[in-house]
Design a protein around this motif. Sequence first.
Motif, PDB file in Angstrom:
ATOM      1  N   ILE A 781       0.839  -1.207   0.000  1.00  0.00           N
ATOM      2  CA  ILE A 781       0.000   0.000   0.000  1.00  0.00           C
ATOM      3  C   ILE A 781       0.871   1.253   0.000  1.00  0.00           C
ATOM      4  O   ILE A 781       0.610   2.218  -0.723  1.00  0.00           O
ATOM      5  N   GLY A 782       1.948   1.231   0.813  1.00  0.00           N
ATOM      6  CA  GLY A 782       2.822   2.402   0.905  1.00  0.00           C
ATOM      7  C   GLY A 782       3.587   2.681  -0.372  1.00  0.00           C
ATOM      8  O   GLY A 782       3.945   3.837  -0.638  1.00  0.00           O
ATOM      9  N   ASN A 783       3.814   1.643  -1.183  1.00  0.00           N
ATOM     10  CA  ASN A 783       4.598   1.805  -2.412  1.00  0.00           C
ATOM     11  C   ASN A 783       3.765   1.656  -3.678  1.00  0.00           C
ATOM     12  O   ASN A 783       4.315   1.607  -4.781  1.00  0.00           O
ATOM     13  N   ALA A 784       2.452   1.569  -3.525  1.00  0.00           N
ATOM     14  CA  ALA A 784       1.577   1.327  -4.679  1.00  0.00           C
ATOM     15  C   ALA A 784       1.663   2.474  -5.679  1.00  0.00           C
ATOM     16  O   ALA A 784       1.638   3.651  -5.310  1.00  0.00           O
ATOM     17  N   GLY A 785       1.754   2.107  -6.965  1.00  0.00           N
ATOM     18  CA  GLY A 785       1.742   3.113  -8.017  1.00  0.00           C
ATOM     19  C   GLY A 785       0.320   3.471  -8.402  1.00  0.00           C
ATOM     20  O   GLY A 785      -0.661   2.953  -7.834  1.00  0.00           O
ATOM     21  N   ILE A 786       0.164   4.340  -9.379  1.00  0.00           N
ATOM     22  CA  ILE A 786      -1.161   4.752  -9.842  1.00  0.00           C
ATOM     23  C   ILE A 786      -1.898   3.532 -10.398  1.00  0.00           C
ATOM     24  O   ILE A 786      -1.371   2.797 -11.224  1.00  0.00           O
ATOM     25  N   GLY A 787      -3.107   3.324  -9.921  1.00  0.00           N
ATOM     26  CA  GLY A 787      -3.916   2.218 -10.412  1.00  0.00           C
ATOM     27  C   GLY A 787      -3.636   0.893  -9.750  1.00  0.00           C
ATOM     28  O   GLY A 787      -4.219  -0.121 -10.121  1.00  0.00           O
ATOM     29  N   GLN A 788      -2.749   0.869  -8.748  1.00  0.00           N
ATOM     30  CA  GLN A 788      -2.496  -0.359  -7.995  1.00  0.00           C
ATOM     31  C   GLN A 788      -3.217  -0.284  -6.652  1.00  0.00           C
ATOM     32  O   GLN A 788      -3.267   0.775  -6.031  1.00  0.00           O
ATOM     33  N   CYS A 789      -3.757  -1.416  -6.211  1.00  0.00           N
ATOM     34  CA  CYS A 789      -4.458  -1.398  -4.932  1.00  0.00           C
ATOM     35  C   CYS A 789      -4.481  -2.787  -4.314  1.00  0.00           C
ATOM     36  O   CYS A 789      -4.302  -3.793  -4.997  1.00  0.00           O
ATOM     37  N   LEU A 790      -4.699  -2.812  -3.010  1.00  0.00           N
ATOM     38  CA  LEU A 790      -4.965  -4.053  -2.298  1.00  0.00           C
ATOM     39  C   LEU A 790      -6.471  -4.240  -2.272  1.00  0.00           C
ATOM     40  O   LEU A 790      -7.206  -3.378  -1.790  1.00  0.00           O
ATOM     41  N   PHE A 791      -6.922  -5.347  -2.805  1.00  0.00           N
ATOM     42  CA  PHE A 791      -8.350  -5.646  -2.894  1.00  0.00           C
ATOM     43  C   PHE A 791      -8.678  -6.691  -1.827  1.00  0.00           C
ATOM     44  O   PHE A 791      -8.269  -7.850  -1.922  1.00  0.00           O
ATOM     45  N   VAL A 792      -9.386  -6.266  -0.786  1.00  0.00           N
ATOM     46  CA  VAL A 792      -9.782  -7.170   0.285  1.00  0.00           C
ATOM     47  C   VAL A 792     -11.157  -7.729  -0.052  1.00  0.00           C
ATOM     48  O   VAL A 792     -12.161  -7.012  -0.016  1.00  0.00           O
ATOM     49  N   VAL A 793     -11.202  -9.012  -0.418  1.00  0.00           N
ATOM     50  CA  VAL A 793     -12.461  -9.672  -0.771  1.00  0.00           C
ATOM     51  C   VAL A 793     -13.116 -10.227   0.482  1.00  0.00           C
ATOM     52  O   VAL A 793     -14.323 -10.095   0.691  1.00  0.00           O
ATOM     53  N   SER A 794     -12.312 -10.851   1.338  1.00  0.00           N
ATOM     54  CA  SER A 794     -12.776 -11.419   2.593  1.00  0.00           C
ATOM     55  C   SER A 794     -11.547 -11.544   3.486  1.00  0.00           C
ATOM     56  O   SER A 794     -10.423 -11.358   3.011  1.00  0.00           O
ATOM     57  N   PRO A 795     -11.731 -11.844   4.770  1.00  0.00           N
ATOM     58  CA  PRO A 795     -10.550 -11.965   5.633  1.00  0.00           C
ATOM     59  C   PRO A 795      -9.506 -12.939   5.099  1.00  0.00           C
ATOM     60  O   PRO A 795      -8.316 -12.739   5.298  1.00  0.00           O
ATOM     61  N   GLY A 796      -9.952 -13.978   4.404  1.00  0.00           N
ATOM     62  CA  GLY A 796      -9.011 -14.970   3.903  1.00  0.00           C
ATOM     63  C   GLY A 796      -8.621 -14.793   2.451  1.00  0.00           C
ATOM     64  O   GLY A 796      -7.871 -15.592   1.915  1.00  0.00           O
ATOM     65  N   GLN A 797      -9.132 -13.756   1.795  1.00  0.00           N
ATOM     66  CA  GLN A 797      -8.820 -13.555   0.374  1.00  0.00           C
ATOM     67  C   GLN A 797      -8.505 -12.084   0.119  1.00  0.00           C
ATOM     68  O   GLN A 797      -9.400 -11.233   0.126  1.00  0.00           O
ATOM     69  N   ARG A 798      -7.244 -11.829  -0.100  1.00  0.00           N
ATOM     70  CA  ARG A 798      -6.780 -10.469  -0.385  1.00  0.00           C
ATOM     71  C   ARG A 798      -5.916 -10.515  -1.635  1.00  0.00           C
ATOM     72  O   ARG A 798      -5.002 -11.333  -1.730  1.00  0.00           O
ATOM     73  N   ILE A 799      -6.208  -9.638  -2.569  1.00  0.00           N
ATOM     74  CA  ILE A 799      -5.563  -9.675  -3.881  1.00  0.00           C
ATOM     75  C   ILE A 799      -4.783  -8.380  -4.098  1.00  0.00           C
ATOM     76  O   ILE A 799      -5.331  -7.287  -3.928  1.00  0.00           O
ATOM     77  N   THR A 800      -3.526  -8.520  -4.458  1.00  0.00           N
ATOM     78  CA  THR A 800      -2.735  -7.340  -4.813  1.00  0.00           C
ATOM     79  C   THR A 800      -2.958  -7.054  -6.294  1.00  0.00           C
ATOM     80  O   THR A 800      -2.452  -7.758  -7.150  1.00  0.00           O
ATOM     81  N   MET A 801      -3.741  -6.034  -6.560  1.00  0.00           N
ATOM     82  CA  MET A 801      -4.069  -5.666  -7.943  1.00  0.00           C
ATOM     83  C   MET A 801      -2.895  -4.899  -8.534  1.00  0.00           C
ATOM     84  O   MET A 801      -2.578  -3.786  -8.099  1.00  0.00           O
ATOM     85  N   GLU A 802      -2.259  -5.512  -9.526  1.00  0.00           N
ATOM     86  CA  GLU A 802      -1.124  -4.860 -10.165  1.00  0.00           C
ATOM     87  C   GLU A 802      -1.565  -3.684 -11.027  1.00  0.00           C
ATOM     88  O   GLU A 802      -0.821  -2.727 -11.223  1.00  0.00           O
ATOM     89  N   LYS A 803      -2.783  -3.762 -11.542  1.00  0.00           N
ATOM     90  CA  LYS A 803      -3.263  -2.665 -12.378  1.00  0.00           C
ATOM     91  C   LYS A 803      -4.780  -2.707 -12.494  1.00  0.00           C
ATOM     92  O   LYS A 803      -5.357  -3.731 -12.833  1.00  0.00           O
ATOM     93  N   ILE A 804      -5.410  -1.585 -12.165  1.00  0.00           N
ATOM     94  CA  ILE A 804      -6.816  -1.394 -12.494  1.00  0.00           C
ATOM     95  C   ILE A 804      -6.835  -0.870 -13.931  1.00  0.00           C
ATOM     96  O   ILE A 804      -6.310   0.202 -14.222  1.00  0.00           O
ATOM     97  N   THR A 805      -7.402  -1.640 -14.833  1.00  0.00           N
ATOM     98  CA  THR A 805      -7.347  -1.264 -16.248  1.00  0.00           C
ATOM     99  C   THR A 805      -8.492  -0.323 -16.601  1.00  0.00           C
ATOM    100  O   THR A 805      -9.660  -0.655 -16.407  1.00  0.00           O
ATOM    101  N   ILE A 806      -8.130   0.848 -17.078  1.00  0.00           N
ATOM    102  CA  ILE A 806      -9.112   1.825 -17.555  1.00  0.00           C
ATOM    103  C   ILE A 806      -8.634   2.310 -18.918  1.00  0.00           C
ATOM    104  O   ILE A 806      -7.625   3.009 -19.024  1.00  0.00           O
TER     105      ILE A 806
END
Length: 815
Positions: A781-806
Motif C-alpha cells: 500500500i505504501g509503495n503502490a503506483g497509480i492504479g495499484q491497490c490491495l483488494f480485500v475480498v474477505s478476511p481470507g482472500q486479499r488480492i494485490t491488484m497490479e493494475k486497475i485497467t481503464i
Amino acid sequence: MAKKKRKGIDISGFVQIRSVRDGIITYDNNISAVLMKVGSLNLALLDEEEQKIKINQFSNVLSLIQGDCSIVKLERPMELTGYIENQQENLKIQHRKFKNGEMSEKGYNQRLKQVNYEKNLLTQYSESTPVLTNEFYLIIYGRSVEELVYAYNNTFEKLLHIKLEPKRCDDDEIKYFLYNVYNPLGNKTLSDFRNNSNFREDILPEFLEFHATKIKSDSMVASIQGIYDFPMNVGPTWLAPIVNIPNTTCVINIKHVPTSHARTLMDRAITEIKTQMLNRNKSSEDIAKQTQLESFLYILEEIERGSEILKQVNVLLMGYGVDQYDLKKINRTITSSIKQAAMKADKLICRQMEGFVGILPTPRDDIMNDNGRDMPSLTLAAGFPFVFQSLEDKDGILLGYNRTNLIFFDPTVRNPNRTNSNIMVIGKSGSGKSHFTKKLLLKMLLQDIKVCIVDPEGEYDVLTDRLGGQSIDVGAAVDSRINPFHIFGQMQEDVEEGVSEEKKKQTFKAIFSSHIQFLEQFFQSVIPDLTNKELSRLSEMMIESYRRKGIKEDEDFEDIANDKFPVIDDLLAIVEEKISKLSDLIVKEPNRSVDLGDELSDLRNLRVYLGRMGSGGALSGLWNGPTTISVENSDLIHFDFRKMTASKNEQVMNSQMMLVLRFLENEVSKNRERNIARKENKHIAIAVDEAHVFIDDKSPAALYFMFQMVKRIRKYNGIFIVITQNVNDFVGTESIKKYTTAIINGCQYSFIFGLNPADLQSLMELYASVGGFSQEERSFIGNAGIGQCLFVVSPGQRITMEKITISKDEEKAFK
C-alpha cells in the motif's frame, strides 16, 4: 461413434478410467476417486500467527485423509465465454431501458459503446491473447465409495473453514479436468464435454511419443522431472514457487504412511544420522547433523503421541511448449526455480513414460518408489501451494489484473465468506481511486444496477451527463428540494412479507415515530444551539403539524401527495400561535409570568431559529416547501453538493446530507418492494464520494446515517460505497471513530490504493478490529503506483491488484 485413428504407440492404456458418474471416477482396477477444485489464499499477505493457524489447519486436513491423494496444479487459458455472453445480455438491458425512457439517446449511444468495447476486449483475450490462470485440484483415491464420499465431504468442510473455497466438480467438469491433464495446450472447452459419453476417446491426444528426455503429442512437446531432494528447514509456502512455475503441470502425489511403518522409518533415519555423526569430519557438518537428529527425534515423539502423521510425497513437474525451442526456454526457468528453492530434480532420463503415468490422475506412481520422500504432514502443509491470487465471479466486472490473470468482481455475490455488498474505497489524491470508482459505477450501471451518487465536489457530472443520468444540484433550492417533513419509506432491521393489516399499522406507527426522531436530529444539526427543552417543545409542535394536515401516524405515507405534508411555515405558524396565546395569557394573568416565561422564551428562540428556514429566510428555498425531486425514470442519479461545499457552511451541508440519505433510504426500500412485486432480484448502489467531507464531530448526524445505511442495506439488495482520500478524518475523536470503524466493519470489500505514511498509520487503526494488515500488505500500500491497490475480498482472500485497467474508450464515459 467410430474410434479415432491415432499415430504412434497404442495409448489407450493411459486412460484406465471405466466411468465418471455422480462425481465419482471409477478406474478399471475398481479403485475410485473424487475430485474437488481448491481456491487460493496468499499466506504471504497474512501475519506470522495467521500463517501458522492456516498451515496447522491444512496439516489437519492432510492427516485425516487416510488414503492416497494428489494435489494437481493446472495452467489453462481463462474461460471467458460466459463473460462475453454477459455483455450480450448487457446490450439487451440498454435497449430495454432506452425503449422504456430511462435514459436519453445520448446516454444510450454511450452505453452501447461501453458494452461493445468490453465485449470486443474480452473476445480479443479469448481468441488472440489468452490469459493463463492456475487452477488447483485435490483428488482422493479409495476402494470404498462410501468411505471416499465421507472423506470428500469432511475434507470439503475443512477447506471451507480454511477459506480455500473448495468447489464441487460435476461429471462434465471432471472430464474437462482429465482432458487438461492429458492436453495442457489443448483447445477444447468445457462445453465439448457436456453430456459427452465418449470422453475416453476425447481426452486422449492424437498421439504420444516418448523419448529419453521428452514427450511429444499432437499439441505439445513436454518433459517431466521429479523433485527428490528438499531443504531441511523450510518456511511457509516453500513449495509454491515450484508448483506455480508458468507453463507447467505440477502433481504432488501423497501416500498415507501407517503409524507403525512411520515409527520404523523414523527409527531407521535416526540410526543413520547417528552413524553419520560418528564418522563426521567437519564441525559445520556436525552442527547440521545434530539439528537434523533433533528434528527427527521430535517428529518421532509427535508420531508416538498421535499428533503427527507421516506422508510419502512425490513431486512431479511437467514443463511444456508448442515446440522444442519453447520447451528449452521453459526448462531453463524450471531449472533456475528449482535451484533457487535449494531443491534437486531427477530429469527422469529414459523414464518419461513412467513420469507421465505419475502425472496422470490415477493412484499409480512408479516414480514414488525411487524419488518419494517421507514427510511429516505439517511440513507438507507448510508447502501450501495455493497462493495463486484470483477472483472469477461468474457475472463479474472486469476490474484489471494481478501478476498473471484477470480479476472479475461481482459485488452482489453472497456466500458464507461474502455476507454483504458494501464497498470501501481508500486512496490518496492521484492514486487512481477516482478513476477506479467511476469505472466501477459505470460497469454496475451497465449491469442493470441502479446507481445513486452523493458528490461533494462535482466529480461525477460528466459521467452523469454522458450516460444519460439525472443530475440534482442539492443547493439549487426550489427545483431540488427535499421537504424535511416528508415521510419516506425506510429500511427496517427486520423485513417481513405478507403481514396483517394490524401489523402494517404498527409498522407505520414505527415509521412515524422514527421520522419524528429524524426531525429532531435534523433540527439539532442545523441549529446546534438548540437546548433539550427547546427540542422537546419543538418535537411536540412537529407532531401537531402533522395532525393539522390530517395525517395519522398509522397510515401508509406512500399514498400521501408531496404537497399534503407540513412544511417549515406550518411549524412556524404553530410556534407563532403558541407565542400569541401565552402572551395573551400572561397579560390576563400576570402572576403566571414566572411559570410561563420560560416556555415563552423558548418559543421566541424557536421562532428566530426557524425564521431562517421559513418564508423570507435565507434557507427558505432549500427546505420550506413540498419535495420537488423526482427520480422515477432514472437509473443514474447524481446529487451534486458542489455549491454547498463551496459555501463552507458545514451545518447546512450536513443537514442536507441527512435529507439526501433519507431520500435514498426510500429508494432502497422501493427497490425491495419492486423486487417483491415483480419477482425480480435487482440491486441498487449508493456511492458517497469524499465521505470525509461529511464527518463533523459537532454535527455527527450525517455520519450516523451512513453507519445506519451500511448496517441495513444488505437486506434490501443494496450496495453502499464509501470513498475517501482523507483517512485521518475517519479516525478523529472517539465518537467519530466509533461510527467510522463500524462502517468499515460493515463493508465486505475494500479497495485500498496508495497512501502516505501518516494515512497508513490511521488505516491500521481503522482496520485493527477486522484483522489489520500484514507487513507485506502495508509495504504494498505504501509503495503502490497509480492504479495499484490491495483488494480485500474477505478476511481470507486479499488480492494485490497490479493494475486497475481503464482504457481510453472507458474514459470517454467520464473524462
